[in-house]
Design a protein around this motif. Structure first.
Motif, PDB file in Angstrom:
ATOM      1  N   ASP A  81      -4.395  -4.970  -4.712  1.00  0.00           N
ATOM      2  CA  ASP A  81      -5.266  -4.392  -5.721  1.00  0.00           C
ATOM      3  C   ASP A  81      -4.731  -4.976  -7.176  1.00  0.00           C
ATOM      4  OD1 ASP A  81      -6.630  -2.527  -4.333  1.00  0.00           O
ATOM      5  OD2 ASP A  81      -5.330  -0.772  -4.809  1.00  0.00           O
ATOM      6  N   ARG A  97      -3.617   0.061  -2.988  1.00  0.00           N
ATOM      7  CA  ARG A  97      -3.526  -0.762  -1.819  1.00  0.00           C
ATOM      8  C   ARG A  97      -3.114  -2.078  -2.262  1.00  0.00           C
ATOM      9  NH1 ARG A  97      -5.910   2.196   1.878  1.00  0.00           N
ATOM     10  NH2 ARG A  97      -7.336   3.760   1.356  1.00  0.00           N
ATOM     11  N   ARG A  98      -2.323  -2.661  -1.302  1.00  0.00           N
ATOM     12  CA  ARG A  98      -1.887  -4.063  -1.337  1.00  0.00           C
ATOM     13  C   ARG A  98      -2.885  -4.771  -1.737  1.00  0.00           C
ATOM     14  NH1 ARG A  98       1.413  -7.616   3.352  1.00  0.00           N
ATOM     15  NH2 ARG A  98       1.536  -9.498   2.034  1.00  0.00           N
ATOM     16  N   THR A 107       0.813  -1.276  -0.060  1.00  0.00           N
ATOM     17  CA  THR A 107      -0.008   0.067   0.070  1.00  0.00           C
ATOM     18  C   THR A 107       0.851   1.295   0.031  1.00  0.00           C
ATOM     19  OG1 THR A 107      -1.716  -1.171   1.435  1.00  0.00           O
ATOM     20  CG2 THR A 107      -1.923   1.231   1.247  1.00  0.00           C
TER      21      THR A 107
END
Length: 332
Positions: free
Chosen positions: A312, A309-310, A294
């Motif tokens: 995605d 964001r992590r 993120t």
């Protein structure tokens, strides 16, 4: 009845996936499948630059992906007899098993020069960054709804003579490249790095050896068809590339199937490329680009920073069918 015969019968009426090549701006997924552009390297270069220009380029590339709808219902899950036998503990285990299976398969005849490659794919909705103030990305994006099916001439002399894309190879060229690859993994990787050279100038700075190797392997695996013994050599070589990992569980691709994800983080940036493999016949099943951390990036003038964001998923493409046919427009 032996185990492999049972597996082939389970898979007998299911579509067989294979190749998609990336391209700047994602003109059309069907164009990308033919490898007629350079999006693979442009996307990689974009992730190396922490600037507004890079963010805009990534957002456009991720969001203008062609939205395709595949007619038949996707296979929701791999058969339990297959998933129970998978070893996803390491790249060597997963890719070695795939290579062993492919080595046992009989190679079909090479397509004739007058035949066509039929391809069908589906893409998932890409994640959109949000503004830190919660008011949305502030980006207006038009999604191109393209044709989910494409026909590519196997022997395309005009495309072979196109000097504008050093990653592009016709289906025939890719078949011959794969068939001629050496057994030794190190020699194989060196040969593919020579055939698919690293970026320079507008394509971004040169890749390091391992990133270059993974990208070159991915470009070749997106091709269709590839002789099974050649694909086995490619998988064994891929397992030796530094930074390559395998997700320890099956993931769902854009079509809803459960697939193996072989991954490698980009050397510069906050995302990874995922090469997707069918867990039943170990064919190429698609690709994803996934955010690994993120992070914020500067927004357009006057707007709050945008947040990726992590987890995605920026690129999500599943190949749901690939076949050799006799004429353009023919469906297998």
């Amino acid at each position: 009845m032996d185990e492999m015969t049972r597996l082939r019968e389970l898979r007998a009426d299911a579509p067989v996936p294979d190749r998609t090549a990336l391209a700047p701006g994602r003109k059309r997924l069907t164009d990308a499948i033919t490898g007629r552009n350079r999006r693979t390297r442009v996307l990689r270069a974009d992730w190396r630059v922490a600037s507004l220009g890079a963010v805009v380029a990534i957002t456009a590339a991720a969001l203008v992906i062609t939205q395709l709808v595949d007619a038949p219902a996707p296979r929701a899950t791999a058969p339990a007899t297959v998933t129970g036998d998978l070893d996803l503990s390491s790249p060597a285990a997963a890719l070695g098993r795939a290579a062993d299976y492919l080595d046992r398969q009989e190679a079909p005849p090479e397509p004739r020069a007058d035949q066509w490659i039929y391809l069908r794919a589906v893409s998932g909705e890409p994640a959109q960054p949000t503004r830190k103030d919660g008011k949305g990305s502030g980006t207006s994006v038009v999604v191109d709804h393209g044709d989910p099916e494409s026909w590519i001439p196997y022997d395309d002399k005009a495309a072979e003579n196109d000097p504008g894309d050093t990653d592009h190879r016709t289906a025939r060229e890719s078949y011959e490249i794969a068939a001629d690859l050496p057994e030794d993994p190190e020699a194989l990787l060196a040969e593919l790095r020579r055939i698919f050279p690293t970026g320079s100038g507008p394509d971004g700075p040169p890749e390091a050896k391992d990133e270059h190797s993974f990208r070159a392997l991915s470009v070749l695996l997106e091709s269709y068809p590839i002789p099974p013994d050649a694909q086995a050599r490619v998988y064994r070589a891929m397992a030796t590339v530094g930074g390559v990992e395998v997700t320890d569980h099956l993931i769902r691709d854009a079509s809803g199937r459960q697939v193996i994800a072989v991954t490698r983080a980009y050397d510069r940036g906050d995302s990874r490329r995922e090469l997707l493999i069918d867990p039943v016949d170990y064919s190429y099943a698609g690709e994803r680009d996934v955010v690994t951390r993120t992070h914020e990036v500067p927004g357009p003038a006057g707007l709050a920073p945008m947040v990726y964001r992590r987890g995605d998923v920026l690129i999500d493409i599943a190949r749901t069918r690939a076949a050799v046919v006799d004429t353009e427009g023919q469906k297998p």
